[in-house]
Design a protein around this motif. Sequence first.
Motif, short mmCIF file in Angstrom:
data_model
loop_
_atom_site.label_atom_id
_atom_site.label_comp_id
_atom_site.label_asym_id
_atom_site.label_seq_id
_atom_site.Cartn_x
_atom_site.Cartn_y
_atom_site.Cartn_z
N GLN A 69 9.26 40.18 67.27
CA GLN A 69 9.50 39.16 68.29
C GLN A 69 10.77 38.37 68.00
N ALA A 70 10.96 38.04 66.73
CA ALA A 70 12.15 37.27 66.35
C ALA A 70 13.42 38.08 66.61
N ILE A 71 13.38 39.36 66.26
CA ILE A 71 14.56 40.21 66.45
C ILE A 71 14.89 40.36 67.93
N LEU A 72 13.88 40.67 68.73
CA LEU A 72 14.11 40.85 70.16
C LEU A 72 14.52 39.53 70.82
N GLY A 73 13.96 38.43 70.32
CA GLY A 73 14.37 37.13 70.82
C GLY A 73 15.83 36.84 70.55
N GLN A 74 16.31 37.24 69.37
CA GLN A 74 17.72 37.04 69.04
C GLN A 74 18.62 37.87 69.95
N LEU A 75 18.10 38.96 70.47
CA LEU A 75 18.86 39.80 71.39
C LEU A 75 18.84 39.26 72.82
#
Length: 325
Positions: A194-200
């Motif tokens: 979730q954190a990675i996709l949120g950063q994208l």
Amino acid sequence: AWSVDSAQTTVTYQPTRQIMLAYRDVVDAASRLRRIGGLSHEVERDVMSADLAYRLMVDPDWGDPDQIQEVRAAFDGSTSGPILLASIEQALQQDDSPALIGLIRLIDVDAPADQTSVHLRGTGSSPTPLVAAVMSPDPAVRYEAAVKVAQLAASSPFPGSSQVRRTLGEMRSLGALPKAILVETRPEVIVRQQAILGQLGFDVEVIGSVAQLQRAVANGGDLRMIVSKTDLADLPPIEMLDAIRRIDRGRDIPIVFYGDEVLGLEPSRWTAPAVMVDQPASPAAFAGILDDIESSRRLPPLSAIDRRLYAEQASDLLAEMGSSR
């Protein structure tokens, strides 16, 4: 791409994508055909669709009154009624999103009823090509089609009206961010992905099964990517891939798998990408995938402004449809 200014005194070079050059070559060839003259209705339709597709690729916001009038004047006789509807049907069959959006924007909602009714009611109980476009895998196409159909129909019934309402409801729920779906059940992995996709820049919806995934994809929205583990409880990855591709709104969504190796992803009978990666550890894991997606687009993805405008249009149209009952 080399271009000469209007005074024919300066030559400018600008890097461009191969697909843009291919469309421009088609438009140039179509222009030469028109100068020859004596074209059949079918060829004239092809020429108009190619011209509109290129205009939309150069300027995705194309379609103000002056621009519409210019095309109507250039293609007099091909921009209304059955001929325009036939062009929409052909663009649907060819998955030509730029041409479809341009053709839909040509439809005059203020034209006499005998010219507009053809777009809503065919000869049988099947939806017309314009109404069928409301179920396009491309969100921009289905939103443009839904708005146009709702404007044409007001409160009158027509085949496929339930699909139009469904798409307008989908539009009304559009948020500020594009959406990604994460298929995962392990809490520690969910938090990290979730954190990675949120950063994208994605609004992430987390689900735990293929059955839930099918419902989420069918709900539509500006869905850009599905990221999924391979250890799925209810279906193996290959069957999950087929199930999603059979949903109209899931046919073209990129799917990224991580976990145990999945055989049979490539080559696939589906044209949309489905790839295997190591479990992503940072946004950089998606860089190549996102670059490939962007480079193959004919039109840019929906912006935050696009989503807001579509949501506002849908709210207004649904309110009008409700009040006219």
